[in-house]
Design a protein around this motif. Structure first.
Motif, PDB file in Angstrom:
ATOM      1  N   PRO A   7      -7.635  -5.999  -0.617  1.00 53.27           N
ATOM      2  CA  PRO A   7      -7.504  -4.640  -1.156  1.00 53.27           C
ATOM      3  C   PRO A   7      -6.163  -4.041  -0.757  1.00 53.27           C
ATOM      4  O   PRO A   7      -5.588  -4.387   0.288  1.00 53.27           O
ATOM      5  CB  PRO A   7      -8.673  -3.886  -0.501  1.00 53.27           C
ATOM      6  CG  PRO A   7      -9.668  -4.955  -0.172  1.00 53.27           C
ATOM      7  CD  PRO A   7      -8.846  -6.161   0.190  1.00 53.27           C
ATOM      8  N   LYS A   8      -5.679  -3.164  -1.573  1.00 54.50           N
ATOM      9  CA  LYS A   8      -4.385  -2.540  -1.345  1.00 54.50           C
ATOM     10  C   LYS A   8      -4.329  -1.885   0.032  1.00 54.50           C
ATOM     11  O   LYS A   8      -5.240  -1.178   0.439  1.00 54.50           O
ATOM     12  CB  LYS A   8      -4.124  -1.488  -2.423  1.00 54.50           C
ATOM     13  CG  LYS A   8      -2.745  -0.858  -2.334  1.00 54.50           C
ATOM     14  CD  LYS A   8      -2.536   0.139  -3.463  1.00 54.50           C
ATOM     15  CE  LYS A   8      -1.139   0.767  -3.370  1.00 54.50           C
ATOM     16  NZ  LYS A   8      -0.923   1.752  -4.454  1.00 54.50           N
ATOM     17  N   GLY A   9      -3.298  -2.159   0.757  1.00 53.45           N
ATOM     18  CA  GLY A   9      -3.096  -1.553   2.054  1.00 53.45           C
ATOM     19  C   GLY A   9      -3.565  -2.404   3.219  1.00 53.45           C
ATOM     20  O   GLY A   9      -3.148  -2.184   4.360  1.00 53.45           O
ATOM     21  N   LEU A  10      -4.444  -3.413   2.970  1.00 55.19           N
ATOM     22  CA  LEU A  10      -4.964  -4.213   4.081  1.00 55.19           C
ATOM     23  C   LEU A  10      -4.032  -5.339   4.499  1.00 55.19           C
ATOM     24  O   LEU A  10      -4.026  -5.739   5.665  1.00 55.19           O
ATOM     25  CB  LEU A  10      -6.326  -4.816   3.708  1.00 55.19           C
ATOM     26  CG  LEU A  10      -7.496  -3.845   3.568  1.00 55.19           C
ATOM     27  CD1 LEU A  10      -8.781  -4.624   3.337  1.00 55.19           C
ATOM     28  CD2 LEU A  10      -7.624  -2.981   4.823  1.00 55.19           C
ATOM     29  N   LYS A  11      -3.238  -5.848   3.573  1.00 57.47           N
ATOM     30  CA  LYS A  11      -2.412  -7.009   3.884  1.00 57.47           C
ATOM     31  C   LYS A  11      -1.428  -6.710   5.004  1.00 57.47           C
ATOM     32  O   LYS A  11      -1.226  -7.535   5.910  1.00 57.47           O
ATOM     33  CB  LYS A  11      -1.652  -7.494   2.656  1.00 57.47           C
ATOM     34  CG  LYS A  11      -0.917  -8.806   2.885  1.00 57.47           C
ATOM     35  CD  LYS A  11      -0.244  -9.308   1.632  1.00 57.47           C
ATOM     36  CE  LYS A  11       0.362 -10.692   1.861  1.00 57.47           C
ATOM     37  NZ  LYS A  11       1.242 -10.772   3.044  1.00 57.47           N
ATOM     38  N   GLY A  12      -0.842  -5.516   4.986  1.00 57.75           N
ATOM     39  CA  GLY A  12       0.116  -5.177   6.035  1.00 57.75           C
ATOM     40  C   GLY A  12      -0.543  -5.133   7.404  1.00 57.75           C
ATOM     41  O   GLY A  12       0.015  -5.617   8.403  1.00 57.75           O
ATOM     42  N   THR A  13      -1.752  -4.576   7.461  1.00 57.40           N
ATOM     43  CA  THR A  13      -2.475  -4.519   8.728  1.00 57.40           C
ATOM     44  C   THR A  13      -2.840  -5.916   9.202  1.00 57.40           C
ATOM     45  O   THR A  13      -2.715  -6.237  10.394  1.00 57.40           O
ATOM     46  CB  THR A  13      -3.755  -3.672   8.572  1.00 57.40           C
ATOM     47  OG1 THR A  13      -3.395  -2.356   8.162  1.00 57.40           O
ATOM     48  CG2 THR A  13      -4.520  -3.606   9.886  1.00 57.40           C
ATOM     49  N   ILE A  14      -3.287  -6.777   8.274  1.00 60.26           N
ATOM     50  CA  ILE A  14      -3.636  -8.157   8.630  1.00 60.26           C
ATOM     51  C   ILE A  14      -2.414  -8.891   9.159  1.00 60.26           C
ATOM     52  O   ILE A  14      -2.496  -9.642  10.145  1.00 60.26           O
ATOM     53  CB  ILE A  14      -4.231  -8.887   7.409  1.00 60.26           C
ATOM     54  CG1 ILE A  14      -5.591  -8.263   7.051  1.00 60.26           C
ATOM     55  CG2 ILE A  14      -4.378 -10.374   7.688  1.00 60.26           C
ATOM     56  CD1 ILE A  14      -6.151  -8.739   5.733  1.00 60.26           C
ATOM     57  N   ASP A  15      -1.273  -8.687   8.543  1.00 66.08           N
ATOM     58  CA  ASP A  15      -0.041  -9.336   9.002  1.00 66.08           C
ATOM     59  C   ASP A  15       0.300  -8.915  10.431  1.00 66.08           C
ATOM     60  O   ASP A  15       0.667  -9.745  11.270  1.00 66.08           O
ATOM     61  CB  ASP A  15       1.114  -8.988   8.062  1.00 66.08           C
ATOM     62  CG  ASP A  15       0.974  -9.664   6.700  1.00 66.08           C
ATOM     63  OD1 ASP A  15       0.203 -10.639   6.614  1.00 66.08           O
ATOM     64  OD2 ASP A  15       1.629  -9.201   5.743  1.00 66.08           O
ATOM     65  N   ILE A  16       0.165  -7.615  10.724  1.00 67.35           N
ATOM     66  CA  ILE A  16       0.479  -7.124  12.066  1.00 67.35           C
ATOM     67  C   ILE A  16      -0.499  -7.702  13.087  1.00 67.35           C
ATOM     68  O   ILE A  16      -0.105  -8.183  14.150  1.00 67.35           O
ATOM     69  CB  ILE A  16       0.439  -5.584  12.096  1.00 67.35           C
ATOM     70  CG1 ILE A  16       1.562  -5.016  11.239  1.00 67.35           C
ATOM     71  CG2 ILE A  16       0.548  -5.075  13.533  1.00 67.35           C
ATOM     72  CD1 ILE A  16       1.498  -3.514  11.058  1.00 67.35           C
ATOM     73  N   LEU A  17      -1.798  -7.679  12.760  1.00 62.48           N
ATOM     74  CA  LEU A  17      -2.805  -8.193  13.686  1.00 62.48           C
ATOM     75  C   LEU A  17      -2.675  -9.692  13.905  1.00 62.48           C
ATOM     76  O   LEU A  17      -3.135 -10.221  14.925  1.00 62.48           O
ATOM     77  CB  LEU A  17      -4.205  -7.873  13.157  1.00 62.48           C
ATOM     78  CG  LEU A  17      -4.617  -6.396  13.161  1.00 62.48           C
ATOM     79  CD1 LEU A  17      -5.941  -6.211  12.435  1.00 62.48           C
ATOM     80  CD2 LEU A  17      -4.721  -5.883  14.598  1.00 62.48           C
ATOM     81  N   SER A  18      -2.061 -10.397  12.968  1.00 64.97           N
ATOM     82  CA  SER A  18      -1.920 -11.852  13.061  1.00 64.97           C
ATOM     83  C   SER A  18      -0.667 -12.280  13.806  1.00 64.97           C
ATOM     84  O   SER A  18      -0.473 -13.484  14.053  1.00 64.97           O
ATOM     85  CB  SER A  18      -1.910 -12.465  11.646  1.00 64.97           C
ATOM     86  OG  SER A  18      -3.094 -12.147  10.948  1.00 64.97           O
ATOM     87  N   GLN A  19       0.194 -11.345  14.140  1.00 71.42           N
ATOM     88  CA  GLN A  19       1.409 -11.690  14.879  1.00 71.42           C
ATOM     89  C   GLN A  19       1.056 -11.977  16.343  1.00 71.42           C
ATOM     90  O   GLN A  19       0.326 -11.220  16.977  1.00 71.42           O
ATOM     91  CB  GLN A  19       2.412 -10.546  14.788  1.00 71.42           C
ATOM     92  CG  GLN A  19       2.960 -10.331  13.386  1.00 71.42           C
ATOM     93  CD  GLN A  19       3.854  -9.109  13.300  1.00 71.42           C
ATOM     94  OE1 GLN A  19       4.169  -8.487  14.305  1.00 71.42           O
ATOM     95  NE2 GLN A  19       4.254  -8.754  12.084  1.00 71.42           N
TER      96      GLN A  19
END
Length: 308
Positions: A7-19
């Motif tokens: 969903p829109k807006g979640l990808k950026g959060t997932i990327d940060i949490l995956s770093q």
């Protein structure tokens, strides 16, 4: 993973949490073939031990002479299997280098430790029987020993402590602390499994009690709600981190009573047969046969301060 439509807006959060820099200090590297400890199974383990130690009080084990050995045998066999698996999970979790972890050796060690712990159950039962007796004799409100075993939060907390302490003494990692914290969460009584506590120990009411890791408590000691056996300070190393393994909590000798909200800090000794009044703050040794109370005060015409 890259083909998943978020969903829109979640990808950026997932990327940060995956770093890696985001999670490296709070991440446990879990290998697929190594089990994780389970709080739910440890609750079952503690319930089984409680049923074995106090037959007829918990679970469905009958206490008729002709069948009690069978039911205890069934429970001990089930306890062995569950405990062996959880000890193994603790060994996996506690290994410093998972790539060099010897699984077969750890499984054998877990089985040996489970047997050694179960061998101590008669001694743990005896210790807890003295704790129950101390609670019953020390509380006029207690109508029976059955009431103490069923209802008193102190017995639940002390039971978990004695189980956890025995496992810790055997060198089992992580599992003892989880078992102790299970009782802490339920009763508000915080007893570190590394503390050493003698027989006939009782806690009246119990909420807010804290007993630190290096505390030593003698025989026939009674403490009330809100008592803290804590550390006065934490020595630091060259990097400013607390130095671990230093004895920093009190020694309480035999036949001591500590009343509600007393705070006792540091590696000091409370001498045998002493009475520590409520709401006092103690950071130095107390001689045997002493009575420590608040200094009397006068407020609005009222004189108080006996503290007990």
């Amino acid at each position: 993973m890259s083909n998943i439509e978020y969903p829109k807006g979640l990808k950026g959060t997932i990327d940060i949490l995956s770093q890696e820099k985001s999670y490296q200090s709070v991440c446990h590297r879990h290998y697929p073939d190594q089990p994780m400890p389970s709080v739910y199974i440890m609750e079952e383990i503690v319930d089984l031990i409680r049923e074995i130690i106090f037959p007829g009080y918990f679970g469905n084990s009958p206490t008729r002479p002709g069948s009690v050995q069978y039911y205890i045998g069934v429970n001990v066999e089930l306890l062995y299997e569950k405990l062996r698996q959880q000890i193994y999970a603790g060994l996996c979790f506690g290994c410093s280098d998972a790539d060099k972890f010897e699984m077969i050796e750890a499984k054998q060690k877990a089985a040996q430790l489970a047997v050694k712990f179960i061998d101590q159950l008669p001694d743990i039962r005896y210790q807890l029987s003295t704790d129950v007796e101390a609670a019953f004799l020390g509380d006029p409100a207690a109508q029976s020993r059955a009431e103490v075993i069923f209802c008193y939060p102190a017995i639940k907390a002390i039971t978990n402590y004695r189980i956890a302490h025995a496992l810790l003494q055997l060198g089992v990692p992580l599992i003892p602390r989880i078992i102790a914290e299970m009782a802490h969460s339920e009763t508000g009584i915080d007893i570190h499994p590394r503390a050493v506590i003698g027989n006939s120990f009782t806690i009246d009411h119990g909420t807010g009690v804290v007993i630190g890791a290096t505390s030593i408590i003698g025989t026939n000691v009674k403490i009330y709600q809100g008592v803290t056996l804590g550390a006065k300070s934490f020595p630091l190393d060259d990097k400013g981190n607390p130095i671990k393994g230093i004895a920093r909590h009190p020694i309480v000798e035999d036949n001591v009573i500590i009343y509600a909200q007393a705070t006792i800090l540091g590696r000091i000794t409370i001498g045998a047969n002493s009475i520590i009044g409520g709401n006092v703050w103690i950071t130095s040794d107390v001689a045997a046969n002493s009575k420590v109370i608040q200094e009397k005060f006068r407020f609005g015409g009222f004189v108080g301060g006996d503290g007990i």
